[in-house]
Write an enzyme that holds these catalytic residues in place. Structure first.
Site, short mmCIF file in Angstrom:
data_model
loop_
_atom_site.label_atom_id
_atom_site.label_comp_id
_atom_site.label_asym_id
_atom_site.label_seq_id
_atom_site.Cartn_x
_atom_site.Cartn_y
_atom_site.Cartn_z
N GLU A 1 -4.11 1.64 -20.71
CA GLU A 1 -2.78 1.02 -20.74
C GLU A 1 -2.52 0.30 -19.43
O GLU A 1 -2.98 0.73 -18.37
CB GLU A 1 -1.70 2.10 -20.91
N ASP B 1 6.02 3.42 -19.66
CA ASP B 1 7.44 3.28 -19.32
C ASP B 1 8.23 4.42 -19.96
O ASP B 1 8.41 5.48 -19.35
CB ASP B 1 7.88 1.89 -19.82
N LYS C 1 5.78 4.16 -14.62
CA LYS C 1 7.14 4.03 -14.11
C LYS C 1 7.76 5.41 -13.93
O LYS C 1 7.63 6.27 -14.80
CB LYS C 1 8.00 3.24 -15.11
N PHE D 1 11.61 -3.96 -13.54
CA PHE D 1 10.85 -4.80 -14.47
C PHE D 1 9.73 -5.52 -13.71
O PHE D 1 10.00 -6.27 -12.77
CB PHE D 1 11.76 -5.81 -15.16
N VAL D 2 8.50 -5.26 -14.12
CA VAL D 2 7.36 -5.84 -13.40
C VAL D 2 6.58 -6.80 -14.29
O VAL D 2 6.51 -6.63 -15.51
CB VAL D 2 6.42 -4.74 -12.86
N ASP E 1 3.83 -9.12 -19.05
CA ASP E 1 4.51 -10.38 -19.33
C ASP E 1 6.02 -10.32 -19.22
O ASP E 1 6.62 -9.24 -19.18
CB ASP E 1 4.20 -10.82 -20.77
N ARG F 1 1.60 -13.35 -17.53
CA ARG F 1 0.52 -12.35 -17.55
C ARG F 1 -0.59 -12.74 -16.58
O ARG F 1 -1.32 -11.89 -16.09
CB ARG F 1 -0.09 -12.23 -18.96
#
Ligand code: PRP
Length: 186
Positions: free
Chosen positions: A107, A111, A139, A160-161, A167, A173
């Site tokens: 992965e 999250d 996370k 948010f990364v 993406d 990406r």
């Protein structure tokens, strides 16, 4: 000529770098060494979870010294939204028969934990010898269900990364490092 999203993103102020490329490559090298040791004598099937994991998987396997097979699965839980809907569908299933095999699911990010929890159950039902997970990013403080991930590259704050496979609305990406995408209102 109109700038690409990547060019605009990098020249704007809506981002900050979280994990630089060289730090990521160093950590992936360590993960590769650890996984090669742990799977000595086995030929695991590495299962990339599309789309986000494609870059991490590509870099990880080049740091393995053991034999391995590669397969992919694609599930949908996010759509183009920033928050997980919690609803999971299989969009592309495995090609390989994993019965009796060591499966290592790859992965890019964990999250809420919903994908990992769901995939572990899904793969376990096919009677593999083992199922483990490796994630580049985990996370902190965002879990919605209990889950376990055996190998973690980096623990990151609940932001948010994007980049390195991750993406925003299917773009960004191809950024070579991990960036935090700042809120529009900031
Ligand atoms: C991301 C990521 C994981 C999942 C993790 O995929 O690749 O599969 O979300 O989130 P969770 O722990 O809350 O389940 P996403 O659905 O965004 O698809 P993508 O990889 O194609 O971007």
């Amino acid at each position: 000529m109109k700038k690409s999203s990547v060019q605009e993103f990098l020249s704007g102020e809506k981002h900050r770098i979280l994990i630089p490329q060289d730090e990521m490559q160093q950590r992936i090298k360590e993960l590769g060494e650890q996984i090669s040791r742990d799977y000595q004598g086995s030929v695991p099937i590495l299962v990339g979870v599309l789309n986000g994991a494609f870059i991490f998987l590509a870099d990880l396997v080049r740091n393995l010294t053991i034999d391995c097979e590669i397969d992919f699965v694609k599930i949908s839980s996010y759509g183009d939204a920033k928050e997980s809907s919690g609803h999971i569908r299989v969009l592309k299933d495995l090609d390989a028969d994993i019965e009796g095999r060591d499966v290592l699911v790859v992965e890019d990010i964990v999250d809420s934990g919903l994908s990992v929890q769901w995939l572990r159950k899904y793969f376990t039902s096919r009677k593999p010898r083992s199922v483990r997970f490796v994630t580049l990013l985990k996370k902190l403080g965002s879990a919605r269900v209990p889950y376990e991930v055996e190998y973690v590259g980096f623990e990151i704050p609940n932001e948010f990364v994007v980049g390195y496979g991750l993406d925003y609305a299917q773009l960004l990406r191809n950024l070579p490092a991990i960036y935090v995408l700042e809120d529009e209102e900031d």
